[in-house]
Design an enzyme around this catalytic site. Structure first.
Site, PDB file in Angstrom:
ATOM      1  N   CYS A  30       0.889  -1.170   0.000  1.00 48.77           N
ATOM      2  CA  CYS A  30       0.000   0.000   0.000  1.00 48.77           C
ATOM      3  C   CYS A  30       0.914   1.203   0.000  1.00 48.77           C
ATOM      4  CB  CYS A  30      -0.927   0.008   1.215  1.00 48.77           C
ATOM      5  SG  CYS A  30      -1.897   1.530   1.318  1.00 48.77           S
ATOM      6  N   CYS A  78      -0.408   4.189   2.274  1.00 48.61           N
ATOM      7  CA  CYS A  78      -0.487   4.085   3.739  1.00 48.61           C
ATOM      8  C   CYS A  78      -0.265   2.652   4.197  1.00 48.61           C
ATOM      9  CB  CYS A  78      -1.813   4.647   4.250  1.00 48.61           C
ATOM     10  SG  CYS A  78      -1.875   4.703   6.044  1.00 48.61           S
ATOM     11  N   SER A  79      -1.358   1.911   4.410  1.00 53.28           N
ATOM     12  CA  SER A  79      -1.210   0.611   5.072  1.00 53.28           C
ATOM     13  C   SER A  79      -2.375  -0.325   4.787  1.00 53.28           C
ATOM     14  CB  SER A  79      -1.106   0.847   6.576  1.00 53.28           C
ATOM     15  OG  SER A  79      -2.267   1.549   7.007  1.00 53.28           O
ATOM     16  N   CYS A  80      -3.084  -0.106   3.688  1.00 60.07           N
ATOM     17  CA  CYS A  80      -4.279  -0.907   3.414  1.00 60.07           C
ATOM     18  C   CYS A  80      -3.910  -2.384   3.291  1.00 60.07           C
ATOM     19  CB  CYS A  80      -4.964  -0.402   2.148  1.00 60.07           C
ATOM     20  SG  CYS A  80      -5.630   1.254   2.409  1.00 60.07           S
TER      21      CYS A  80
END
Lengths: 100, 202
Positions: free
Chosen positions: B100, B103-105
């Site tokens: 991602c 971000c951090s999906c």
């Protein structure tokens, strides 16, 4: 009048291919689950989401809007917390004074 | 951006925010505890079972590749509130890697909390620029000629990898196969292998 430069400038969170971290190894051993603080923030966010008080995009927008120094300095869940607090204040759910 | 403890001011901010929300009757300790327990329960075993079943059952495999969300629901996992789940099928010629960049999906419902490195600036920036170098840091060296396809998970769509069934697993049961699959295999930074040292989180 000069033609404005319309090429998009990558925002700070748009890290794909960013050369700044070209020589930074991935810390593959750094994979512990979140600490107590992180889990509390995560759970609070999930409760507020279920109640329709915050969306993923609102949270995301507020993280992406952090000043660059904070974006790269705060821990992951510290950024989440600031975003959740900002959305709650913006919507009048809590007041700024209460969080001082 | 290492995995450090929170600052005192962040702990104080969380306490004040929780107190203000509780004072107004918006959240309760019980609700927060329930959410925390449900997040703690989500773990890579679910995803591993989805992979193992796909190695055994062609119909399940077709469902998994067609609609990951439906497949997860069929495993008894509630995907309510989660974005759609897509499943990337590794083949003899193509390996998939999930990142991602923004971000951090991450498909938390089926593989649990994302590890810290997945959220790190180094992984997010380099996975798309030099995936083979990143894979090498995980000890993964792909055969020459294998294509690497890097796929970005987003706030609106999450991905997991369906790795190839490793050699030497003929006749294995679903449970045996499930035990072989790790979280990292489903992100695509490692490959399931018989007899590998299980030093990394399952």
């Amino acid at each position: 009048m000069e033609t404005p430069n319309l090429a998009p400038f990558p925002a700070q969170h748009d890290l794909g291919g960013n050369p700044r971290f070209r020589c930074t190894p991935v810390e593959i051993e750094d994979d512990a689950p979140p600490d107590d603080f992180g889990k509390r923030v995560d759970a609070l966010r999930a409760v507020l989401r279920d109640k329709g008080l915050i969306t993923t995009d609102e949270q995301r927008f507020n993280i992406e809007s952090l000043p660059e120094a904070e974006y790269f300095d705060l821990t992951y869940y510290e950024k989440w917390l600031r975003a959740v607090a900002a959305v709650m204040i913006a919507k009048g759910v809590v007041t700024w004074e209460e969080l001082q | 951006m290492a995995n450090q403890p929170p600052r005192a001011e962040s702990l104080a901010l969380l306490a004040k925010l929780e107190a203000a929300l509780k004072r107004r009757g918006i959240v309760s300790d019980e609700e927060i505890e329930l959410k925390r327990a449900s997040a703690d329960r989500a773990n890579p075993m679910t995803g591993a079972r989805m992979v193992a079943r796909a190695w055994i059952d062609p119909e399940w495999r077709a469902l998994l590749l067609r609609d990951g969300t439906a497949a997860a629901e069929a495993m008894g996992i509630s995907m309510r509130g989660n974005p759609p789940l897509g499943v990337l099928e590794d083949t003899a010629g193509v390996h998939h890697l999930v990142v991602c960049t923004l971000c951090s999906c991450y498909p938390r419902a089926i593989i649990g909390y994302p590890p810290h490195w997945y959220k790190s600036a180094a992984y997010r920036s380099r996975a798309v620029r030099e995936p083979r170098a990143v894979l090498a840091e995980f000890g993964t060296v792909l055969p020459a000629g294998m294509q690497v396809r890097v796929v970005d998970s987003t706030a609106d769509f999450r991905w997991m990898v369906l790795p190839q069934r490793p050699a030497g697993t003929e006749g294995w049961t679903e449970d045996q196969l499930t035990a072989l699959v790790t979280r990292d295999d489903m992100v695509g930074v490692t490959l399931p292998r018989v007899g590998r040292r299980e030093s990394r989180a399952a």
